[in-house]
Design a protein around this motif. Structure first.
Motif, PDB file in Angstrom:
ATOM      1  N   MET A 155      64.125 -16.784 -25.376  1.00  0.00           N
ATOM      2  CA  MET A 155      63.155 -17.239 -26.381  1.00  0.00           C
ATOM      3  C   MET A 155      63.111 -18.767 -26.433  1.00  0.00           C
ATOM      4  SD  MET A 155      61.523 -14.758 -27.626  1.00  0.00           S
ATOM      5  CE  MET A 155      61.640 -14.161 -25.937  1.00  0.00           C
ATOM      6  N   ARG A 156      64.247 -19.409 -26.349  1.00  0.00           N
ATOM      7  CA  ARG A 156      64.267 -20.873 -26.348  1.00  0.00           C
ATOM      8  C   ARG A 156      63.406 -21.425 -25.210  1.00  0.00           C
ATOM      9  NH1 ARG A 156      69.958 -19.716 -27.054  1.00  0.00           N
ATOM     10  NH2 ARG A 156      70.569 -20.079 -29.235  1.00  0.00           N
ATOM     11  N   ARG A 157      63.442 -20.738 -24.091  1.00  0.00           N
ATOM     12  CA  ARG A 157      62.708 -21.208 -22.911  1.00  0.00           C
ATOM     13  C   ARG A 157      61.226 -20.840 -22.972  1.00  0.00           C
ATOM     14  NH1 ARG A 157      67.083 -19.544 -18.123  1.00  0.00           N
ATOM     15  NH2 ARG A 157      68.902 -20.545 -19.092  1.00  0.00           N
ATOM     16  N   LEU A 158      60.932 -19.589 -23.352  1.00  0.00           N
ATOM     17  CA  LEU A 158      59.552 -19.118 -23.313  1.00  0.00           C
ATOM     18  C   LEU A 158      58.704 -19.700 -24.431  1.00  0.00           C
ATOM     19  CD1 LEU A 158      60.281 -15.378 -22.453  1.00  0.00           C
ATOM     20  CD2 LEU A 158      59.093 -17.007 -20.975  1.00  0.00           C
ATOM     21  N   LEU A 159      59.295 -19.940 -25.593  1.00  0.00           N
ATOM     22  CA  LEU A 159      58.519 -20.460 -26.718  1.00  0.00           C
ATOM     23  C   LEU A 159      57.963 -21.852 -26.429  1.00  0.00           C
ATOM     24  CD1 LEU A 159      60.667 -19.287 -29.768  1.00  0.00           C
ATOM     25  CD2 LEU A 159      58.414 -18.445 -29.080  1.00  0.00           C
ATOM     26  N   LYS A 160      58.572 -22.570 -25.513  1.00  0.00           N
ATOM     27  CA  LYS A 160      58.079 -23.907 -25.172  1.00  0.00           C
ATOM     28  C   LYS A 160      56.729 -23.842 -24.463  1.00  0.00           C
ATOM     29  CE  LYS A 160      62.714 -25.905 -24.573  1.00  0.00           C
ATOM     30  NZ  LYS A 160      63.651 -26.527 -23.594  1.00  0.00           N
ATOM     31  N   ARG A 161      56.435 -22.702 -23.809  1.00  0.00           N
ATOM     32  CA  ARG A 161      55.218 -22.588 -23.008  1.00  0.00           C
ATOM     33  C   ARG A 161      54.171 -21.665 -23.626  1.00  0.00           C
ATOM     34  NH1 ARG A 161      55.442 -26.581 -19.397  1.00  0.00           N
ATOM     35  NH2 ARG A 161      53.368 -25.695 -19.003  1.00  0.00           N
ATOM     36  N   ALA A 162      54.585 -20.733 -24.476  1.00  0.00           N
ATOM     37  CA  ALA A 162      53.657 -19.732 -25.005  1.00  0.00           C
ATOM     38  C   ALA A 162      52.597 -20.384 -25.888  1.00  0.00           C
ATOM     39  CB  ALA A 162      54.424 -18.679 -25.801  1.00  0.00           C
ATOM     40  N   VAL A 163      51.325 -19.986 -25.708  1.00  0.00           N
ATOM     41  CA  VAL A 163      50.252 -20.518 -26.554  1.00  0.00           C
ATOM     42  C   VAL A 163      50.146 -19.743 -27.854  1.00  0.00           C
ATOM     43  CG1 VAL A 163      48.950 -21.385 -24.580  1.00  0.00           C
ATOM     44  CG2 VAL A 163      48.476 -19.087 -25.465  1.00  0.00           C
ATOM     45  N   ALA A 164      50.721 -18.535 -27.906  1.00  0.00           N
ATOM     46  CA  ALA A 164      50.706 -17.723 -29.115  1.00  0.00           C
ATOM     47  C   ALA A 164      51.799 -16.672 -28.998  1.00  0.00           C
ATOM     48  CB  ALA A 164      49.341 -17.057 -29.316  1.00  0.00           C
ATOM     49  N   VAL A 165      52.217 -16.156 -30.150  1.00  0.00           N
ATOM     50  CA  VAL A 165      53.244 -15.115 -30.198  1.00  0.00           C
ATOM     51  C   VAL A 165      52.712 -13.929 -30.991  1.00  0.00           C
ATOM     52  CG1 VAL A 165      55.463 -14.459 -31.226  1.00  0.00           C
ATOM     53  CG2 VAL A 165      55.285 -16.566 -29.904  1.00  0.00           C
ATOM     54  N   VAL A 166      52.937 -12.728 -30.459  1.00  0.00           N
ATOM     55  CA  VAL A 166      52.631 -11.498 -31.183  1.00  0.00           C
ATOM     56  C   VAL A 166      53.915 -10.684 -31.245  1.00  0.00           C
ATOM     57  CG1 VAL A 166      51.288  -9.373 -31.264  1.00  0.00           C
ATOM     58  CG2 VAL A 166      50.243 -11.468 -30.385  1.00  0.00           C
ATOM     59  N   ALA A 167      54.393 -10.405 -32.460  1.00  0.00           N
ATOM     60  CA  ALA A 167      55.585  -9.571 -32.640  1.00  0.00           C
ATOM     61  C   ALA A 167      55.118  -8.161 -32.979  1.00  0.00           C
ATOM     62  CB  ALA A 167      56.462 -10.129 -33.752  1.00  0.00           C
ATOM     63  N   VAL A 168      55.410  -7.191 -32.104  1.00  0.00           N
ATOM     64  CA  VAL A 168      54.969  -5.815 -32.331  1.00  0.00           C
ATOM     65  C   VAL A 168      56.147  -4.966 -32.804  1.00  0.00           C
ATOM     66  CG1 VAL A 168      53.054  -5.938 -30.706  1.00  0.00           C
ATOM     67  CG2 VAL A 168      55.276  -5.182 -29.896  1.00  0.00           C
ATOM     68  N   GLY A 169      55.911  -4.199 -33.858  1.00  0.00           N
ATOM     69  CA  GLY A 169      56.950  -3.338 -34.399  1.00  0.00           C
ATOM     70  C   GLY A 169      57.795  -4.045 -35.448  1.00  0.00           C
ATOM     71  N   ASN A 170      58.476  -3.247 -36.275  1.00  0.00           N
ATOM     72  CA  ASN A 170      59.284  -3.803 -37.348  1.00  0.00           C
ATOM     73  C   ASN A 170      60.450  -4.641 -36.846  1.00  0.00           C
ATOM     74  OD1 ASN A 170      57.656  -2.565 -39.234  1.00  0.00           O
ATOM     75  ND2 ASN A 170      58.989  -0.777 -39.504  1.00  0.00           N
ATOM     76  N   CYS A 171      61.069  -4.214 -35.733  1.00  0.00           N
ATOM     77  CA  CYS A 171      62.243  -4.937 -35.234  1.00  0.00           C
ATOM     78  C   CYS A 171      61.880  -6.345 -34.782  1.00  0.00           C
ATOM     79  CB  CYS A 171      62.889  -4.161 -34.090  1.00  0.00           C
ATOM     80  SG  CYS A 171      63.705  -2.637 -34.627  1.00  0.00           S
ATOM     81  N   ALA A 172      60.831  -6.468 -33.987  1.00  0.00           N
ATOM     82  CA  ALA A 172      60.415  -7.784 -33.517  1.00  0.00           C
ATOM     83  C   ALA A 172      59.856  -8.630 -34.653  1.00  0.00           C
ATOM     84  CB  ALA A 172      59.383  -7.656 -32.402  1.00  0.00           C
ATOM     85  N   SER A 173      59.233  -7.991 -35.634  1.00  0.00           N
ATOM     86  CA  SER A 173      58.612  -8.732 -36.720  1.00  0.00           C
ATOM     87  C   SER A 173      59.654  -9.261 -37.705  1.00  0.00           C
ATOM     88  CB  SER A 173      57.596  -7.852 -37.453  1.00  0.00           C
ATOM     89  OG  SER A 173      56.527  -7.504 -36.607  1.00  0.00           O
TER      90      SER A 173
END
Length: 284
Positions: A155-173
């Motif tokens: 997550m530390r690495r990918l969040l630097k490049r992602a243009v948006a985040v979608v958390a699906v499901g209760n666990c990810a949210s």
């Protein structure tokens, strides 16, 4: 005597043929083609599964409008030019092992820009985030120099490049069931006390009910998303900025498959400059 499965000659021939086909594939070439296809001007989806049961993926597979085959095959054409590509998804992608990790590394290196990061499952705290010794092994994908790459580190690495985040499901949210406190029995005493989740699991967003701080509040790399959900900044259609990036929760156990894909479509259309971002409630 061992009970052998009852299999017809037709099924045996199909199974043998499938095995031979998979064994004949040039997996390195498949990975190269996957990265090249993802670089072809599409908006990519990087679907990251952490501490999950894959229930949301199961719901995704059952989606009908559009269905997953449309997305995988690149025929999920949206309004305007271009389309969407599911570049990485551990459960349904044909690549595996280091080949799959190469696609994930390509996303980290910016070779899959722009991509929307989809999260499924909760994230146990690793040692760098204050977890106990060995907590890197609670959830990890791949390794470097003999050490696991924890899901939080990805997550530390990918969040630097992602243009948006979608958390699906209760666990990810919000952390889901695995973020619940558990009863700890005190030896020799009749009473018990509540302790935090054994893995220190959290979701991407804060849980305002249980008071659990999610990754968006814990990781410095999540600051652009934190600014967006806290209302410190706003974005116009197609306005992709480094200091302000959208994040959306699609809760449920599991989240509705059509709802998942339609939320992704909304964010893709925003990234293309065709639609404004959807309005969010207090749970994002």
């Amino acid at each position: 005597m061992t009970n052998l499965p009852n299999i017809s000659r037709r099924d045996f021939v199909k199974l043998a043929g499938s095995t031979a086909f998979l064994a004949s594939l040039n997996w390195d070439e498949l990975v190269r083609l996957a990265v090249a296809q993802a670089q072809s001007g599409s908006i990519n989806i990087v679907w990251f599964e952490a501490q999950d049961c894959a229930g949301n993926t199961t719901a995704l597979i059952q989606a009908t409008e559009p269905d997953l085959i449309d997305v995988l095959g690149g025929s999920f054409h949206l309004v305007g030019p271009g389309n969407v590509k599911l570049a990485f998804h551990e459960t349904v992608m044909p690549e595996w092992g280091e080949g799959a990790l190469d696609i994930l590394r390509a996303a980290v290196e910016g070779k899959l820009d722009p991509f929307v990061l989809v999260l499924e499952g909760s994230f146990p705290q690793d040692e760098k985030a204050g977890g106990p010794p060995g907590s890197d092994y609670y959830c990890y994908i791949g390794d470097e120099n003999g050490k696991p790459i924890s899901c939080v580190e990805w997550m530390r690495r990918l969040l630097k490049r992602a243009v948006a985040v979608v958390a699906v499901g209760n666990c990810a949210s919000y952390g889901g069931l695995v973020a619940n406190k558990v009863i700890e029995r005190v030896q020799g005493l009749p009473q018990s006390k509540w302790s935090d989740s054994p893995t220190g699991a959290v979701g991407f967003f804060d849980d305002p009910i249980r008071g659990i701080k999610g990754l968006v509040s814990q990781l410095p790399e999540a600051e652009p998303f934190r600014k967006f959900i806290s209302g410190q900044c706003s974005l116009k259609p197609g306005e992709i900025r480094g200091d302000c990036r959208p994040a959306v929760a699609v809760p449920g156990c599991p989240a509705n498959g059509n709802g998942q894909l339609r939320t992704l479509a909304a964010l893709v259309l925003w990234a293309k400059g065709l639609l404004p971002l959807p309005e969010l409630d207090v749970y994002w």
